[in-house]
Design a protein around this motif. Structure first.
Motif, mmCIF file in Angstrom:
data_model
loop_
_atom_site.group_PDB
_atom_site.id
_atom_site.type_symbol
_atom_site.label_atom_id
_atom_site.label_comp_id
_atom_site.label_asym_id
_atom_site.label_seq_id
_atom_site.Cartn_x
_atom_site.Cartn_y
_atom_site.Cartn_z
ATOM 1 N N GLU A 1 44.804 76.186 131.223
ATOM 2 C CA GLU A 1 45.268 75.204 130.236
ATOM 3 C C GLU A 1 44.084 74.505 129.571
ATOM 4 O O GLU A 1 44.068 74.305 128.351
ATOM 5 C CB GLU A 1 46.167 74.173 130.902
ATOM 6 N N GLY A 2 43.091 74.110 130.367
ATOM 7 C CA GLY A 2 41.929 73.435 129.807
ATOM 8 C C GLY A 2 41.205 74.287 128.776
ATOM 9 O O GLY A 2 40.796 73.800 127.718
ATOM 10 N N LEU A 3 41.048 75.570 129.078
ATOM 11 C CA LEU A 3 40.410 76.477 128.131
ATOM 12 C C LEU A 3 41.251 76.650 126.867
ATOM 13 O O LEU A 3 40.727 76.653 125.748
ATOM 14 C CB LEU A 3 40.173 77.834 128.795
ATOM 15 N N ALA A 4 42.571 76.780 127.051
ATOM 16 C CA ALA A 4 43.461 76.947 125.904
ATOM 17 C C ALA A 4 43.436 75.712 125.006
ATOM 18 O O ALA A 4 43.482 75.818 123.772
ATOM 19 C CB ALA A 4 44.882 77.229 126.384
ATOM 20 N N ARG A 5 43.361 74.539 125.603
ATOM 21 C CA ARG A 5 43.314 73.300 124.814
ATOM 22 C C ARG A 5 42.031 73.198 123.992
ATOM 23 O O ARG A 5 41.995 72.473 122.989
ATOM 24 C CB ARG A 5 43.471 72.089 125.731
ATOM 25 N N GLU A 6 40.989 73.896 124.413
ATOM 26 C CA GLU A 6 39.744 73.927 123.647
ATOM 27 C C GLU A 6 39.744 75.024 122.588
ATOM 28 O O GLU A 6 38.744 75.233 121.903
ATOM 29 C CB GLU A 6 38.554 74.132 124.588
ATOM 30 N N ALA B 1 55.238 74.921 124.166
ATOM 31 C CA ALA B 1 56.118 73.829 123.748
ATOM 32 C C ALA B 1 55.350 72.534 123.546
ATOM 33 O O ALA B 1 55.754 71.667 122.751
ATOM 34 C CB ALA B 1 57.226 73.628 124.784
ATOM 35 N N ALA B 2 54.227 72.392 124.281
ATOM 36 C CA ALA B 2 53.403 71.188 124.163
ATOM 37 C C ALA B 2 52.385 71.287 123.034
ATOM 38 O O ALA B 2 51.540 70.395 122.867
ATOM 39 C CB ALA B 2 52.687 70.930 125.484
ATOM 40 N N GLY B 3 52.428 72.371 122.270
ATOM 41 C CA GLY B 3 51.542 72.517 121.136
ATOM 42 C C GLY B 3 50.204 73.155 121.459
ATOM 43 O O GLY B 3 49.287 73.130 120.624
ATOM 44 N N VAL B 4 50.092 73.736 122.649
ATOM 45 C CA VAL B 4 48.863 74.407 123.056
ATOM 46 C C VAL B 4 48.994 75.893 122.763
ATOM 47 O O VAL B 4 50.078 76.470 122.902
ATOM 48 C CB VAL B 4 48.582 74.178 124.556
#
Length: 250
Positions: A25-30, A53-56
């Motif tokens: 998740e952290g990598l995807a958010r970047e 769904a959270a926009g990531v």
């Protein structure tokens, strides 16, 4: 801070829950393109849908058993087919394996396969593309170095530490960094099972100066940085993320 991970192609093992899921998740958010792998397709799908769904950016998913050498090759091949040549490998798959002197050879073989050999084999599959590009990141989530009892997983993780250290020396001039992170007590399915609420306060008081068990994000934040181009001068390290626990003899 821009970690310059937009579009970087990452493969994360053990990604269906806990630390692995937080790292992915952290990598995807970047903005990275993440391929997440684990054995449970239903859990992977549910997790990926939640991120979307959270926009990531939704991670790509590949299922497989990291203790099976043939499946490791397939996972690496499918990840490259889905995302392109892998630039960042996060070896997170693993699990504690307490043993006794009476346990048979198959127990040790399974622990070594999951906690050492799988990560080594997967790295060997993705390294040719990294070496061709003269850029890459391999980050291993390992384990404590101060065991309280005989644990086959910790012996395997010790092998992973030294393998990573040696390989980091061989590949440093090619722009490839290799680091290991030793988690302390980080909230996960395994930690929740091993440390019930009734026992936590005493353990924390004795062993964890920070005063609490860590969250997966406490570890994933470091992984995401080490995966970035900004961490180019950090290689061959073993970094504990444990609230100071390793410094109190735990």
């Amino acid at each position: 801070m821009d970690l310059m991970l937009e579009g970087r192609r990452c493969l994360v093992t053990g990604a269906s829950a806990g630390i692995g899921a937080a790292i992915a998740e952290g990598l995807a958010r970047e903005g990275a393109t993440v391929v997440a792998t684990a054995r449970r397709q239903d859990v992977l799908d549910q997790w990926a849908e939640g991120l979307e769904a959270a926009g990531v950016r939704r991670p790509l998913t590949v299922t497989g058993d990291m203790t099976d050498a043939r499946q490791i090759g397939r996972i690496a091949c499918q990840a490259a087919q889905l995302a392109g040549p892998i630039e960042v490998l996060i070896n997170c798959a693993g699990g504690s394996r307490p043993v006794t002197l009476e346990d048979g050879e198959e127990v040790w073989e399974e622990a070594m396969s999951l906690n050492f050999t799988a990560g080594r084999r997967l790295a060997e599959h993705v390294l040719p593309a990294m070496r061709e590009a003269r850029w890459g990141r391999i980050i291993n989530i390992t384990g404590l170095m101060e065991p309280h009892f005989l644990n086959a997983a910790l012996a395997a993780k010790a092998a992973l530490h030294l393998w990573a250290k040696g390989l980091s020396r061989d590949l440093a001039k090619e722009g490839i960094t290799i680091n290991s992170i030793a988690p302390g007590r980080i909230e996960s399915e395994q930690v929740q099972r091993l440390y019930p609420e009734s026992e936590r306060a005493a353990f924390i008081e004795r062993y964890i100066p920070a005063g609490y068990f860590g969250e997966p994000a406490d570890l994933s934040n470091l992984v995401v940085f080490l995966a970035s181009p900004l961490a180019r001068y950090i290689t061959g390290t073993l970094i504990p993320v444990d609230g100071g626990m390793s410094h109190k003899g735990a």
